[in-house]
Design an enzyme around this catalytic site. Structure first.
Site, PDB file in Angstrom:
ATOM      1  N   HIS A  49      19.146  30.545  10.880  1.00 55.84           N
ATOM      2  CA  HIS A  49      18.892  29.564   9.819  1.00 55.84           C
ATOM      3  C   HIS A  49      17.550  29.859   9.169  1.00 55.84           C
ATOM      4  O   HIS A  49      16.608  30.323   9.826  1.00 55.84           O
ATOM      5  CB  HIS A  49      18.980  28.118  10.328  1.00 55.84           C
ATOM      6  CG  HIS A  49      17.979  27.730  11.370  1.00 55.84           C
ATOM      7  ND1 HIS A  49      16.701  27.280  11.053  1.00 55.84           N
ATOM      8  CD2 HIS A  49      18.042  27.708  12.724  1.00 55.84           C
ATOM      9  CE1 HIS A  49      16.049  26.992  12.167  1.00 55.84           C
ATOM     10  NE2 HIS A  49      16.832  27.245  13.192  1.00 55.84           N
TER      11      HIS A  49
ATOM     12  N   ASP B 181      15.838  27.526   7.177  1.00 52.67           N
ATOM     13  CA  ASP B 181      14.973  26.364   6.989  1.00 52.67           C
ATOM     14  C   ASP B 181      14.077  26.193   8.204  1.00 52.67           C
ATOM     15  O   ASP B 181      14.357  26.707   9.293  1.00 52.67           O
ATOM     16  CB  ASP B 181      15.799  25.102   6.736  1.00 52.67           C
ATOM     17  CG  ASP B 181      16.653  24.690   7.925  1.00 52.67           C
ATOM     18  OD1 ASP B 181      17.255  25.576   8.563  1.00 52.67           O
ATOM     19  OD2 ASP B 181      16.728  23.480   8.227  1.00 52.67           O
TER      20      ASP B 181
ATOM     21  N   ASP C  56      11.591  30.324  15.032  1.00 54.40           N
ATOM     22  CA  ASP C  56      12.651  29.331  14.826  1.00 54.40           C
ATOM     23  C   ASP C  56      12.883  29.105  13.337  1.00 54.40           C
ATOM     24  O   ASP C  56      12.281  28.220  12.752  1.00 54.40           O
ATOM     25  CB  ASP C  56      12.256  28.028  15.526  1.00 54.40           C
ATOM     26  CG  ASP C  56      13.342  26.969  15.498  1.00 54.40           C
ATOM     27  OD1 ASP C  56      14.514  27.326  15.283  1.00 54.40           O
ATOM     28  OD2 ASP C  56      13.014  25.789  15.666  1.00 54.40           O
TER      29      ASP C  56
ATOM     30  N   GLU D 174      19.597  23.451   9.438  1.00 54.76           N
ATOM     31  CA  GLU D 174      19.643  23.252  10.885  1.00 54.76           C
ATOM     32  C   GLU D 174      18.562  22.309  11.362  1.00 54.76           C
ATOM     33  O   GLU D 174      18.774  21.503  12.275  1.00 54.76           O
ATOM     34  CB  GLU D 174      19.518  24.608  11.593  1.00 54.76           C
ATOM     35  CG  GLU D 174      19.867  24.575  13.085  1.00 54.76           C
ATOM     36  CD  GLU D 174      18.715  24.142  13.978  1.00 54.76           C
ATOM     37  OE1 GLU D 174      18.978  23.734  15.123  1.00 54.76           O
ATOM     38  OE2 GLU D 174      17.548  24.198  13.533  1.00 54.76           O
ATOM     39  N   GLU D 175      17.379  22.381  10.751  1.00 56.22           N
ATOM     40  CA  GLU D 175      16.254  21.577  11.222  1.00 56.22           C
ATOM     41  C   GLU D 175      16.376  20.106  10.868  1.00 56.22           C
ATOM     42  O   GLU D 175      15.537  19.294  11.291  1.00 56.22           O
ATOM     43  CB  GLU D 175      14.933  22.146  10.679  1.00 56.22           C
ATOM     44  CG  GLU D 175      14.603  23.551  11.167  1.00 56.22           C
ATOM     45  CD  GLU D 175      14.319  23.632  12.665  1.00 56.22           C
ATOM     46  OE1 GLU D 175      14.515  22.633  13.368  1.00 56.22           O
ATOM     47  OE2 GLU D 175      13.912  24.712  13.121  1.00 56.22           O
TER      48      GLU D 175
ATOM     49  N   HIS E  31       8.594  24.153  16.558  1.00 54.80           N
ATOM     50  CA  HIS E  31       8.387  22.798  16.030  1.00 54.80           C
ATOM     51  C   HIS E  31       6.935  22.335  16.152  1.00 54.80           C
ATOM     52  O   HIS E  31       6.603  21.272  15.630  1.00 54.80           O
ATOM     53  CB  HIS E  31       9.298  21.752  16.692  1.00 54.80           C
ATOM     54  CG  HIS E  31      10.753  21.948  16.433  1.00 54.80           C
ATOM     55  ND1 HIS E  31      11.681  20.936  16.566  1.00 54.80           N
ATOM     56  CD2 HIS E  31      11.458  23.034  16.047  1.00 54.80           C
ATOM     57  CE1 HIS E  31      12.882  21.389  16.279  1.00 54.80           C
ATOM     58  NE2 HIS E  31      12.772  22.673  15.969  1.00 54.80           N
TER      59      HIS E  31
END
Length: 447
Positions: A89, A91, A122, A153-154, A419
């Site tokens: 992903h 994003d 990520d 996805e996030e 994150h």
């Protein structure tokens, strides 16, 4: 075959590194409506990069209402060969306070063998890994390859189900490689076979029609914040295990996750005790957890001697594999209503949910990925769980029930701080992950 691929891949790594750095520089935060243009630019760059490696069919798909742009790139399968779907992903999460970063979040920087920047692990590393592998095969992979790079996805992949329903034929595959997991530790290749699910809700406690003087009315009239504290304290027993009736516990994982390593990776302060019971792996992957994620009340700076009439909190549950989010959300709501103190009025939003996942990691594709891990990393692979939830995995399992789903890492590990501030990618493990993916495709073609 392995040495030839290793040599070819090493020639592609500088280009993959440049691609990754270019992607990191785009602040594609899907949760921020103001960043929609950046998310679009990220998709456009991703599509251009796959076109440049010789992918015959590349398109940006943005035809689901409310969805973010996704990229699909496709190499038709040679006669008699399977098709492999490679997922990543583009994003990323918000950065939080930039002052907590050692270097600028969207300016890639290398330190001590790691590449820092939001999205470095990520999951823009997944995009770069897929590009490196396709270059290693000189744009002619030995199996059919479909690359799917998601753009939401996030934020929990809210439109992925509709996307898979509309574009199922474009994404159908025999093997699905979801490069959004993490290795147990640096140098240990890991196949994720279980993930916890999730439900969360917002609970509001109301005790008074309006704020009143704490001296005149305190001691007889309850305040909402104290009632909320007492309510939230019922989520755990004295040992820290979740005290909500009806939640499932999964079989104990057979992985040695050392307590001292977990404490260091979690950033636990000296003297702070771990909560719950069982091994570290059991607590993280096989048992539910409950967390208070946010609290709305008067700020300390604005406090006065006033009983607070209303307070709100967001509560999150992680669910063990085998649990049912609908049943778990009912249990959470019932627990909150049953334990509300002093007759305060309670309102609970219906929880958002994500299914837990348990993958039966047996069969030819799983044997092939373990062989690839072993050769690429030079160490024995392990099967692990993830305490977090990745909603798209359950969506893929539902959409493609006959496909083998391999959840791998593109080089992420517990020190990657996904994150969080100073997110990073271990460059050595990134190289090994790229080689493992290339070896996997070659193995699937040969067998």
């Amino acid at each position: 075959m392995g040495e030839d691929l290793r040599a070819s891949l090493r020639q592609t790594l500088p280009g993959a590194r440049a691609d990754l750095e270019a992607l990191i520089r785009i602040p594609s935060v899907s949760a921020d409506p103001a960043a929609a243009g950046h998310v679009r630019r990220s998709a456009e760059l991703t599509a251009r990069l796959f076109a440049e490696v010789g992918t015959p069919m590349v398109e940006i798909l943005d035809d689901i209402e409310g969805g973010r742009p996704a990229v699909v790139a496709h190499y038709p399968a040679p006669p008699g060969q399977p098709t492999v779907l490679l997922y990543a992903h583009h994003d990323v999460q918000p950065t939080g306070d930039p002052a907590e970063w050692t270097s600028a979040p969207f300016e890639p920087a290398e330190r001590d063998g790691r590449l820092f920047g939001r999205g470095s692990s990520d999951d823009k590393a997944g995009i770069a890994a897929h590009l490196a592998v396709l270059r290693a095969f000189d744009g002619r992979p030995p199996v059919g390859v479909t690359v799917f790079v998601e753009g939401e996805e996030e934020i929990g992949s809210p439109t992925l189900g509709a996307f898979l329903e509309r574009h199922r034929d474009k994404l159908a595959a025999d093997v699905i490689v979801l490069a959004d997991g993490a290795n147990l530790k640096v140098g240990t290749p890991s196949l994720t076979t279980t993930l916890r699910g999730m439900v969360d809700c917002v609970v509001e406690v109301r005790a008074l029609e309006h704020g009143v003087h704490s001296g005149i009315y305190g001691g007889a009239a309850p305040d909402a914040l104290t009632a909320m504290c007492r309510l939230l304290a019922t989520l755990h027993d004295d040992k820290g295990d979740v005290a909500i009736d009806g939640l499932v516990t999964a079989p104990v994982p057979q992985v040695d996750y050392e307590e001292h390593r977990f404490r260091a990776e979690a950033g636990m302060l000296d003297g702070v005790e771990m909560i719950g019971t069982g091994s570290v792996a059991e607590r993280l992957w096989a048992k539910p957890s409950a967390s208070v994620l946010a609290l709305d009340t008067t700020r300390v700076a604005d406090a006065s001697n006033t009983l607070i009439p209303v307070a709100r909190a967001k509560v999150g549950l992680r669910l063990a594999p085998g649990d049912d989010p609908a049943r778990a959300s009912d249990a959470l709501v019932a627990h909150l209503h049953r334990n509300a103190p002093w007759g305060v009025r309670l309102e609970v939003s219906r929880p958002e949910a994500a299914w837990p996942v348990a993958i039966d990691a047996q069969g030819p594709a799983f044997d092939a990925v373990r062989r690839a891990f072993r050769e690429a990393y030079g160490s024995e692979p392990v099967d692990i769980g993830i305490g977090g939830s990745i909603p798209f995995i359950a969506e893929f399992a539902d959409a493609f029930p006959d496909a083998a789903i391999l959840v791998t890492s593109a080089g992420g590990d517990p020190d990657s701080r996904a994150h969080g501030p100073d997110e990073s990618l271990h460059l050595g493990d990134f190289e090994s992950a790229c080689l493992a993916e290339a070896l996997l495709l070659a193995d699937l073609a040969a067998r």
